[in-house]
Enzyme design. Structure first.
Site, PDB file in Angstrom:
ATOM      1  N   ASP A  72       1.763  -2.661   9.592  1.00  0.00           N
ATOM      2  CA  ASP A  72       1.389  -3.058   8.242  1.00  0.00           C
ATOM      3  C   ASP A  72       2.595  -3.067   7.321  1.00  0.00           C
ATOM      4  O   ASP A  72       3.659  -2.559   7.641  1.00  0.00           O
ATOM      5  CB  ASP A  72       0.195  -2.281   7.701  1.00  0.00           C
ATOM      6  CG  ASP A  72       0.474  -0.889   7.195  1.00  0.00           C
ATOM      7  OD1 ASP A  72       1.641  -0.502   7.090  1.00  0.00           O
ATOM      8  OD2 ASP A  72      -0.496  -0.185   6.893  1.00  0.00           O
ATOM      9  N   ASN A  80       2.067  -5.880  -4.974  1.00  0.00           N
ATOM     10  CA  ASN A  80       1.014  -6.411  -5.847  1.00  0.00           C
ATOM     11  C   ASN A  80       1.181  -5.932  -7.283  1.00  0.00           C
ATOM     12  O   ASN A  80       1.015  -6.714  -8.221  1.00  0.00           O
ATOM     13  CB  ASN A  80      -0.372  -6.001  -5.326  1.00  0.00           C
ATOM     14  CG  ASN A  80      -0.839  -6.872  -4.181  1.00  0.00           C
ATOM     15  OD1 ASN A  80      -0.444  -8.021  -4.057  1.00  0.00           O
ATOM     16  ND2 ASN A  80      -1.673  -6.316  -3.337  1.00  0.00           N
ATOM     17  N   HIS A  85      -0.868 -10.263  -7.570  1.00  0.00           N
ATOM     18  CA  HIS A  85      -1.621 -10.524  -6.330  1.00  0.00           C
ATOM     19  C   HIS A  85      -1.316 -11.890  -5.725  1.00  0.00           C
ATOM     20  O   HIS A  85      -1.388 -12.050  -4.503  1.00  0.00           O
ATOM     21  CB  HIS A  85      -3.116 -10.350  -6.576  1.00  0.00           C
ATOM     22  CG  HIS A  85      -3.494  -8.918  -6.790  1.00  0.00           C
ATOM     23  ND1 HIS A  85      -3.680  -8.037  -5.763  1.00  0.00           N
ATOM     24  CD2 HIS A  85      -3.672  -8.208  -7.932  1.00  0.00           C
ATOM     25  CE1 HIS A  85      -3.973  -6.848  -6.243  1.00  0.00           C
ATOM     26  NE2 HIS A  85      -3.967  -6.920  -7.561  1.00  0.00           N
ATOM     27  N   ASP A  89      -0.310 -12.294  -1.930  1.00  0.00           N
ATOM     28  CA  ASP A  89      -0.906 -13.250  -0.982  1.00  0.00           C
ATOM     29  C   ASP A  89       0.173 -14.093  -0.311  1.00  0.00           C
ATOM     30  O   ASP A  89       0.080 -14.397   0.879  1.00  0.00           O
ATOM     31  CB  ASP A  89      -1.908 -14.166  -1.691  1.00  0.00           C
ATOM     32  CG  ASP A  89      -3.205 -13.457  -2.042  1.00  0.00           C
ATOM     33  OD1 ASP A  89      -3.412 -12.306  -1.597  1.00  0.00           O
ATOM     34  OD2 ASP A  89      -4.025 -14.068  -2.754  1.00  0.00           O
ATOM     35  N   GLU A 115      -3.354  -5.376   4.522  1.00  0.00           N
ATOM     36  CA  GLU A 115      -1.979  -5.708   4.910  1.00  0.00           C
ATOM     37  C   GLU A 115      -1.683  -5.210   6.313  1.00  0.00           C
ATOM     38  O   GLU A 115      -0.535  -4.987   6.673  1.00  0.00           O
ATOM     39  CB  GLU A 115      -0.986  -5.144   3.894  1.00  0.00           C
ATOM     40  CG  GLU A 115      -0.833  -3.649   3.886  1.00  0.00           C
ATOM     41  CD  GLU A 115      -1.839  -2.903   3.004  1.00  0.00           C
ATOM     42  OE1 GLU A 115      -1.655  -1.691   2.847  1.00  0.00           O
ATOM     43  OE2 GLU A 115      -2.805  -3.490   2.486  1.00  0.00           O
TER      44      GLU A 115
END
Length: 193
Positions: A72, A80, A85, A89, A115
């Protein structure tokens, strides 16, 4: 002799075949959407666990090794919080692209959480899994630095299939190795105990 015009019947059969083909395409698209993470284009968790079950059965039957990588994004919440955000993304999308480039034939990759990702490596022993994990870690580090996305690193845990493993126990061992990598300073690879 009787002559009959079957043009209408042929048209009806052709129309039914077209409708059938369209229904099959729609069903396949729905199946694909149900098994795919929309943001990254990788498989989703449900699809990944089914694939892992299949690969474990295949490995047990063939006697071939099997390894699992779980990884991860390090400090993803900070990405973020700092960049928003939309940029978060973009990071996940870029990681999905890098994973698809790194994945070899027969391997399976998925986004299994916010993630968190995994890769199933059939025919791969612990040493080769460690090398694959390190290649992936470096590719994501370098790849996000040279993209429009914020630069990130990943921590990777990996485990090799042992007798008695199920998909859940193999995943749990790789996941524990991932958390050991995080506790050890992040941006590194750890092998499951």
């Amino acid at each position: 002799m009787v002559v009959r015009d079957v043009t209408e019947e042929y048209s009806q059969v052709a129309r039914i075949e077209q409708e059938r083909a369209a229904a099959l395409r729609e069903a396949e698209e729905a199946r694909q959407q149900a098994n795919t993470d929309a943001l990254t284009g990788l498989a989703n968790r449900r699809s990944a666990m089914q694939a892992l079950d299949r690969e474990i059965m295949r490995a047990r039957h063939s006697g071939d090794p099997l390894a699992l990588l779980v990884f991860d994004v390090d400090h993803f919440k900070a990405v973020n919080d700092t960049h928003g955000h939309t940029q978060g993304d973009l990071v996940l999308t870029e990681i999905g692209r890098i994973i698809r480039q790194q994945k070899r034939d027969g391997q399976f990759a998925a986004r299994v959480g916010g993630e968190e990702f995994l890769m199933i490596l059939p025919g791969t022993n612990g040493r080769a899994a460690s090398a694959a994990a390190e290649r992936l870690r470096l590719a994501i580090d370098h790849g996000t630095r040279s993209s429009d996305a914020p630069s990130v690193t990943v921590s990777v845990g990996h485990a090799a299939l042992v007798p008695g493993d199920t998909s859940l126990t193999l995943f749990a061992r790789a996941d524990e190795a991932l958390y050991a990598a995080k506790r050890g300073g992040r941006n590194q690879v750890r092998l499951a105990a």
